[in-house]
Write an enzyme that holds these catalytic residues in place. Structure first.
Site, PDB file in Angstrom:
ATOM      1  CG  ASP A  10      13.055   7.955  -6.962  1.00  8.69           C
ATOM      2  OD1 ASP A  10      11.989   7.551  -7.486  1.00  8.69           O
ATOM      3  OD2 ASP A  10      13.291   7.864  -5.744  1.00  8.69           O
ATOM      4  CE1 TYR A 227      16.240  13.538   1.292  1.00  8.86           C
ATOM      5  CE2 TYR A 227      13.887  13.403   1.698  1.00  8.86           C
ATOM      6  CZ  TYR A 227      15.086  12.806   1.361  1.00  8.86           C
ATOM      7  OH  TYR A 227      15.114  11.475   1.073  1.00  8.86           O
ATOM      8  CE  LYS A 230      20.803  12.071   0.749  1.00  8.16           C
ATOM      9  NZ  LYS A 230      21.978  12.919   0.848  1.00  8.16           N
TER      10      LYS A 230
HETATM   11  C1  F6R Z   1      14.700   7.718  -0.157  1.00  9.39           C
HETATM   12  C2  F6R Z   1      15.174   7.389   1.161  1.00  9.39           C
HETATM   13  C3  F6R Z   1      14.200   6.846   2.126  1.00  9.39           C
HETATM   14  C4  F6R Z   1      13.153   7.856   2.550  1.00  9.39           C
HETATM   15  C5  F6R Z   1      12.263   7.299   3.664  1.00  9.39           C
HETATM   16  C6  F6R Z   1      11.152   8.252   4.069  1.00  9.39           C
HETATM   17  O1  F6R Z   1      15.725   7.891  -1.062  1.00  9.39           O
HETATM   18  O2  F6R Z   1      16.310   7.545   1.448  1.00  9.39           O
HETATM   19  O3  F6R Z   1      14.897   6.354   3.243  1.00  9.39           O
HETATM   20  O4  F6R Z   1      13.758   9.042   2.935  1.00  9.39           O
HETATM   21  O5  F6R Z   1      11.653   6.097   3.265  1.00  9.39           O
HETATM   22  O6  F6R Z   1      10.445   8.586   2.944  1.00  9.39           O
HETATM   23  P1  F6R Z   1       9.114   9.464   2.961  1.00  9.39           P
HETATM   24  O7  F6R Z   1       9.431  10.725   3.721  1.00  9.39           O
HETATM   25  O8  F6R Z   1       8.872   9.711   1.513  1.00  9.39           O
HETATM   26  O9  F6R Z   1       8.060   8.652   3.640  1.00  9.39           O
HETATM   27 MG    MG Z   2      12.575   7.307  -4.001  1.00 10.63          MG
HETATM   28 MG    MG Z   3      16.927   6.337  -4.934  1.00  9.82          MG
END
Ligand code: F6R
Ligand code: MG
Ligand code: MG
Length: 364
Positions: A10, A227, A230
């Site tokens: 990603d 973290y 994913k």
């Molecule tokens: C990404 C994912 C999303 C993010 C969420 C918060 O793979 O699972 O659910 O974790 O959108 O993202 P941030 O912290 O980047 O705003």
């Molecule tokens: Mg992403």
């Molecule tokens: Mg992804």
């Protein structure tokens, strides 16, 4: 010998973490076209599942080849530049290292590679997942290669009747073990049923010793120690003949199993088998998706892809996934929708615990 390498990362989402901007796909296409012209690759296909970019590449350079891995790394860097320019979300998010050193392992991107003697006809399936983790393929791989209620060939086809060997990686303690199935399925299931800790890396035919399947088991949070997104794994499966039929390989996905990785990598949800055009998880950043592209490999050339879940045969699984998604969502911030405390990728626990540290009183 032909090597099939799938390397994914990603490097920026559009919009948020939901999908991929066409310019990113075009940049990857351009990079890999140059590599094909230069003779590094025989062929390639660029695809995406949600915000993850998947490079499917064929070549004759073997697994862990520095040239191929550097090519993938450079492609992700080029994608990151585009993502930065367009201010896409999380530009370069999975590239955890500054400098390339030999191969891409441990640097953030996921990889699954197999070296094969191409058969007279070589149908392969490449699975791509988003909003989930390494290990999610344990259940479908078990069904494909060890469950006679899924794979009729295990019972009635001579070539499959001897069973398959599962190579399982302990991704926490960095060790591996092999299980010969069917004899050792009870032992294997002790580990496979815990996909956050143990992941099937490869499956081999016990009839021929040939590799049947490989998957990416790179765990981003363990690499980075925090973290960072994913793992969103990939899995490559050879089909027909000595291996399960295309339909036997796809059948496990009629069950929208619950996997880890939905919203903030901190929730359980059903993964939904869907076509590439529907692989844009948006509802509560999900539900998690799994897509599948099929190819006939012809002297290393990828004839295809066919979008394998673009089939009404998976409508019911999609419907069930939505029902399960609704049901789990109603738990809000409660387990088991929310992951157990120690497995959440996002947590406010240390901050809240320290704020409340003086307020806890011992029980009588
Ligand atoms: C990404 C994912 C999303 C993010 C969420 C918060 O793979 O699972 O659910 O974790 O959108 O993202 P941030 O912290 O980047 O705003
Ligand atoms: Mg992403
Ligand atoms: Mg992804």
């Amino acid at each position: 010998m032909l090597t099939i390498s799938v390397i994914k990362a990603d490097v920026g989402g559009y919009v948020g973490h939901s999908s991929m901007h066409p310019d990113l796909l075009a940049t990857a296409e351009e990079k890999l076209t140059q590599a094909k012209q230069a003779g590094t690759l025989i062929d390639f296909h660029v695809s995406h599942c949600g915000d993850d970019l998947f490079l499917v590449m064929t070549h004759e350079r073997g697994e862990l080849d520095e040239g191929v891995h550097r090519l993938a790394w450079d492609t992700f860097l080029a994608g990151t530049e585009v993502a930065k320019k367009l201010k896409l979300y999380g530009a370069g998010q999975d590239l955890l290292s500054d400098a390339f050193s030999g191969n891409i392992r441990g640097m953030g991107p996921g990889s699954a590679e197999m070296e094969i003697e191409e058969r007279t006809s070589e149908p392969i399936l490449v699975f791509m997942a988003d909003k989930t983790s390494a290990g999610s393929f344990n259940l479908p791989l078990y069904k494909m290669f060890a469950d006679p209620f899924n794979t009729a060939g295990l019972v009635i086809a001579e070539a499959l009747h001897k069973g398959f060997t599962f190579e399982v990686h302990d991704i926490v303690n960095h060790q591996k073990v092999k299980f010969d199935c069917p004899e050792e399925i009870y032992d294997a299931l002790v580990f496979l049923g815990s996909p956050a800790h143990y992941a099937v890396k490869a499956v081999y035919s016990r009839n021929t010793g040939e590799v049947a399947a490989v998957s990416s088991t790179d765990k981003l949070s363990l690499i980075a120690g925090r973290y960072v997104g994913k793992d969103d794994p990939t899995c490559v499966v050879r089909t027909q003949g000595d291996f399960p039929a295309v339909g036997e390989v796809l059948e496990p996905f009629t069950f929208p199993a619950i996997v880890e990785g939905w919203m903030r990598g901190s929730h359980q949800g059903p993964w939904m088998p869907c076509s590439i055009k529907d692989a844009n998880p948006s509802r509560f950043d999900g539900p998690p998706r799994v897509s599948c592209i099929g190819f006939q490999v012809a002297n290393g050339t990828l004839i295809g892809p066919r979008d394998m879940f673009d089939d009404p045969g998976f409508d019911e699984a999609r419907h069930q996934a939505n029902l399960v998604a609704d049901y789990l969502r109603r738990h809000g911030p409660w387990e088991p929708h929310r992951l157990p405390l120690e497995e959440m990728e996002y947590t406010t626990m240390p901050a809240v615990a320290s704020k409340l540290s003086g307020r806890w009183e011992p029980l009588e």
